[in-house]
Design a protein around this motif. Structure first.
Motif, short mmCIF file in Angstrom:
data_model
loop_
_atom_site.label_atom_id
_atom_site.label_comp_id
_atom_site.label_asym_id
_atom_site.label_seq_id
_atom_site.Cartn_x
_atom_site.Cartn_y
_atom_site.Cartn_z
N ARG A 186 0.88 -1.19 -0.02
CA ARG A 186 -0.14 -0.02 -0.19
C ARG A 186 0.74 1.35 -0.01
NH1 ARG A 186 -2.87 -3.91 -0.62
NH2 ARG A 186 -4.94 -4.14 0.33
N LEU A 187 0.39 2.35 -0.53
CA LEU A 187 1.03 3.60 -0.57
C LEU A 187 1.09 4.13 1.08
CD1 LEU A 187 -0.47 5.39 -3.50
CD2 LEU A 187 1.97 4.32 -3.24
N SER A 188 2.17 4.94 1.34
CA SER A 188 2.36 5.39 2.80
C SER A 188 1.36 6.68 2.77
CB SER A 188 3.82 5.62 2.83
OG SER A 188 4.19 6.67 1.89
N PHE A 189 1.22 7.09 4.01
CA PHE A 189 0.51 8.49 3.93
C PHE A 189 1.16 9.62 3.11
CE2 PHE A 189 -0.08 12.66 6.22
CZ PHE A 189 -1.43 12.56 6.35
N ASP A 190 2.31 9.89 3.32
CA ASP A 190 3.21 10.91 2.41
C ASP A 190 3.04 10.72 1.09
OD1 ASP A 190 3.84 12.15 4.98
OD2 ASP A 190 5.80 11.00 5.16
N GLU A 191 2.91 9.36 0.59
CA GLU A 191 2.80 8.98 -0.83
C GLU A 191 1.12 9.55 -1.45
OE1 GLU A 191 5.64 5.39 -1.90
OE2 GLU A 191 4.27 5.02 -0.58
N ALA A 192 0.39 9.20 -0.47
CA ALA A 192 -1.02 9.40 -1.02
C ALA A 192 -1.82 10.70 -0.77
CB ALA A 192 -1.83 8.30 -0.39
N VAL A 193 -1.13 11.28 0.35
CA VAL A 193 -1.93 12.68 0.97
C VAL A 193 -1.01 13.65 0.92
CG1 VAL A 193 -2.77 13.76 3.26
CG2 VAL A 193 -3.24 11.05 2.72
N THR A 194 -1.64 14.85 0.38
CA THR A 194 -1.03 16.19 0.26
C THR A 194 -1.78 17.02 1.03
OG1 THR A 194 -0.28 15.44 -2.05
CG2 THR A 194 -0.32 17.63 -1.65
N THR A 195 -1.18 17.97 1.63
CA THR A 195 -1.73 19.18 2.47
C THR A 195 -1.29 20.33 1.71
OG1 THR A 195 -1.35 17.93 4.55
CG2 THR A 195 -1.90 20.42 4.65
N VAL A 196 -2.38 21.12 1.35
CA VAL A 196 -2.36 22.45 0.72
C VAL A 196 -2.55 23.66 1.59
CG1 VAL A 196 -2.42 21.43 -1.74
CG2 VAL A 196 -4.52 22.24 -0.56
#
Length: 196
Positions: A186-196
């Protein structure tokens, strides 16, 4: 911060749950299916449109009609699962909106008078409900084997009608011998989630 849902429930629904590829011959009861539906029907959809429709394939005759429409690798699983569900999107869901969304009964005509708009919304929201359905199967202590490898036009013609689009076929039951493939990454949090 930890989740409110206890660890055992998290495992049952997510961490330990996987797509089952074999099943025992223990039947899935009508009561279990009713309990699953009565739980997952509360999952949100846009305008509460609830476009998911479920066809339960129980009889041997119906199973024989369904299996040839499944892709080669999915045929043996579908032939032997205790219960098979065809999950479909109702493209005429808007007819139920006055009942399902009484706060704004005009939504039926204001947003969904055109068939392309209904089809797009029905597909998206029924797919969302399909995810709820899989979680409901797991919550019932059963395994789900969702599949999209099938002849959609064939299933539509054989089991549905022009107003219903098949989205997936789900094998349901207690997991059998060698039911699980190794878990894929599975993708890690940092790979899947972006905060803008």
């Amino acid at each position: 911060m930890s989740l409110v849902l206890d660890s055992a429930a998290q495992d049952l629904l997510f961490r330990e749950a996987r797509t089952a590829n074999t099943f025992t011959d223990e039947p899935v009861t009508e009561e279990q299916v009713q309990a699953i539906y009565d739980l997952v029907k509360f999952g949100p959809t846009a305008f509460n449109q609830s476009p998911l429709r479920v066809v339960l394939v129980r009889s041997a005759e119906a199973r024989e009609r369904l299996v040839p429409f499944m892709s080669g690798g999915n045929q043996p699983k579908t032939a032997t699962a205790p219960l098979v569900a065809i999950l479909a999107a109702d493209n005429e869901f808007h007819e139920e909106l006055p009942q399902l969304f009484p706060a704004f009964p005009e939504a039926k005509d204001a947003f969904f008078s055109e068939r392309p708009a209904r089809e797009q919304s029905a597909t998206m929201n029924a797919a969302l409900q399909a995810g709820y359905f899989i979680l409901g199967v797991r919550a019932a202590g059963l395994a789900a084997g969702p599949m999209t490898g099938f002849d959609g036009a064939g299933i539509q013609k054989e089991f549905l009608d022009g107003d219903h689009t098949p989205l997936m076929v789900v094998n349901i039951g207690k997991p059998g011998e060698n039911a699980w493939y190794p878990r894929s990454p599975r993708l890690s949090f940092d790979e899947a989630v972006t905060t803008v």
